[in-house]
Design an enzyme around this catalytic site. Sequence first.
Site, PDB file in Angstrom:
ATOM      1  N   LYS A 149       0.742  -1.092   0.112  1.00 17.18           N
ATOM      2  CA  LYS A 149       0.072   0.002   0.122  1.00 17.18           C
ATOM      3  C   LYS A 149       0.845   1.056   0.054  1.00 17.18           C
ATOM      4  CE  LYS A 149      -3.801   2.086   2.640  1.00 17.18           C
ATOM      5  NZ  LYS A 149      -4.851   1.989   3.638  1.00 17.18           N
TER       6      LYS A 149
ATOM      7  N   SER B 101      -9.848   2.419   2.694  1.00 15.45           N
ATOM      8  CA  SER B 101      -8.841   3.037   1.975  1.00 15.45           C
ATOM      9  C   SER B 101      -8.000   2.011   1.239  1.00 15.45           C
ATOM     10  CB  SER B 101      -8.233   4.023   2.694  1.00 15.45           C
ATOM     11  OG  SER B 101      -7.402   3.455   3.539  1.00 15.45           O
TER      12      SER B 101
ATOM     13  N   SER C 164     -10.405   0.331   7.084  1.00 15.99           N
ATOM     14  CA  SER C 164      -9.796   0.152   5.728  1.00 15.99           C
ATOM     15  C   SER C 164      -9.121  -1.218   5.298  1.00 15.99           C
ATOM     16  CB  SER C 164      -8.892   1.084   5.438  1.00 15.99           C
ATOM     17  OG  SER C 164      -9.413   2.313   5.219  1.00 15.99           O
TER      18      SER C 164
END
Length: 492
Positions: free
Chosen positions: A78, A158, A182
């Site tokens: 990420k 997210s 998330s």
Amino acid sequence: MTDITDLTLAELRDALKAKKVSSLEATDAYLANIEKATDLNAFVTVTADKAREMAKASDAKLQKGDGGAIEGVPLGIKDLFCTEGVQTTAGSHILEGFVPTYESTVSANLWRDGAVMLGKLNMDEFAMGSSNETSYFGPVINPWRVKGGNAKLTPGGSSGGSSASVAAHLCAAATATDTGGSIRQPASLTATVGVKPTYGRCSRWGIVAFASSLDQAGPIARDVRDSAIMLRSMAGHDPKDSTSVDRPTPDYEAALGQSVKGLRIGVPKEYRLDGMPAEIEKLWADGIKWMKDAGCEIVDISLPLTKYALPVYYIVAPAEASSNLARYDGVRYGHRAKEFTDVQSMYANSRAEGFGKEVQRRIMIGTYVLSAGYYDAYYLRAQKVRKRIFDEFSDAFGKCDLILTPSAPSAAFALGEKSNDPVQMYLNDVFTVTANLAGLPGASVPAGLDAKGLPLGLQLIAKPFDEETMFKGMFALEQAANFKARPENWWA
Ligand code: GLN
């Protein structure tokens, strides 16, 4: 042989150790998948050269029978984790071009264990969002579509780049972070497994901070075993993060398959929401039945403060974010406005240009709730309710070992469907934020499809640092759900 990229992380790990495949072959196969999947927009940066270099180094070790726990396994990271020498954007224009000179502890742990980095995954800006639509680099598209339809759906957020790339086999597994949901919500929307460990289990050092008292790193993976393997490598004490806890990291994989007989599963009545889709109700009932059939005892529990969790989260998280994001001033990293007259206007213009709308909204809310005159009414009060939410969970865990709930209030929704209504978007976190506020481990496991053919997940929440019981329960849930569906490959 089957396509290398169809192997689970565990299968690939074993095939690499047995020298049936090489890391370079696996890496090239994933890079080829990534190249064909540009429509998904899952990656901000692909590090093909670095990946091949790392793969060759892994192959040299594997040849000699050496190597770490996940030697040669290609992963996505990420874009919130700082990676030395590789651009790290946090999905924001303000960090575009920022190349860290250091490596986050979590990613460093993965490289220590032999993993290969394929690149950096797209995400909501500063991890603020539930649909990936706040990313400066454009939304990620969910590999899953409604049966017979072609509308673009969100992979959740997210960590939408993480969930989409795992679901589409663009990496063997991915890192993600969870401040209010998330990891678990995007996992639920893409039929992947997402694990948010106990606060303190993974080091936050080198992860771009959103809300420091809530942020935790964890994996998104294809199945429960893969998530257990990932978490073991990611976790561990780190003197560079004072909130990381000095406890040995258990072998989570060893917990899988252990009997769940006699385990007490709490079902909180307050998670039964008005207007919740009947299919989610049904899935939850299925989950309860599966655990019962596996020999668990089902206990009704009550968590009456649940209704305050979202309001508390949307005070605490923006408050911490407004403080954490003060450092982006156009001086030290990332974007600086070209036009300004003095240092004040340089700060203001850089921030106005560099931050997107949702991030600006959070900074304004956070600054407001922390301001003199409002601090007691909002921030302090929210902190008190947060403590009571923690106490309520502690009481509940006197009666049960795990708590079972849906992961998210809906299946994947269309891009644009909720992006104009922040409150609608915030409601996505209704089942997940409580675990962040109380610091508890929580995980989402794929459990079924809705009538439109979209995946739905179930969540298990465990006692602090009792991820092993959580993994035991997750494995039992996975076995019972026997979820085998895959998205049709329309993107390659
Ligand atoms: N959707 C939540 C938010 O926007 C949670 C995000 C997260 O967990 N990083 O704040």
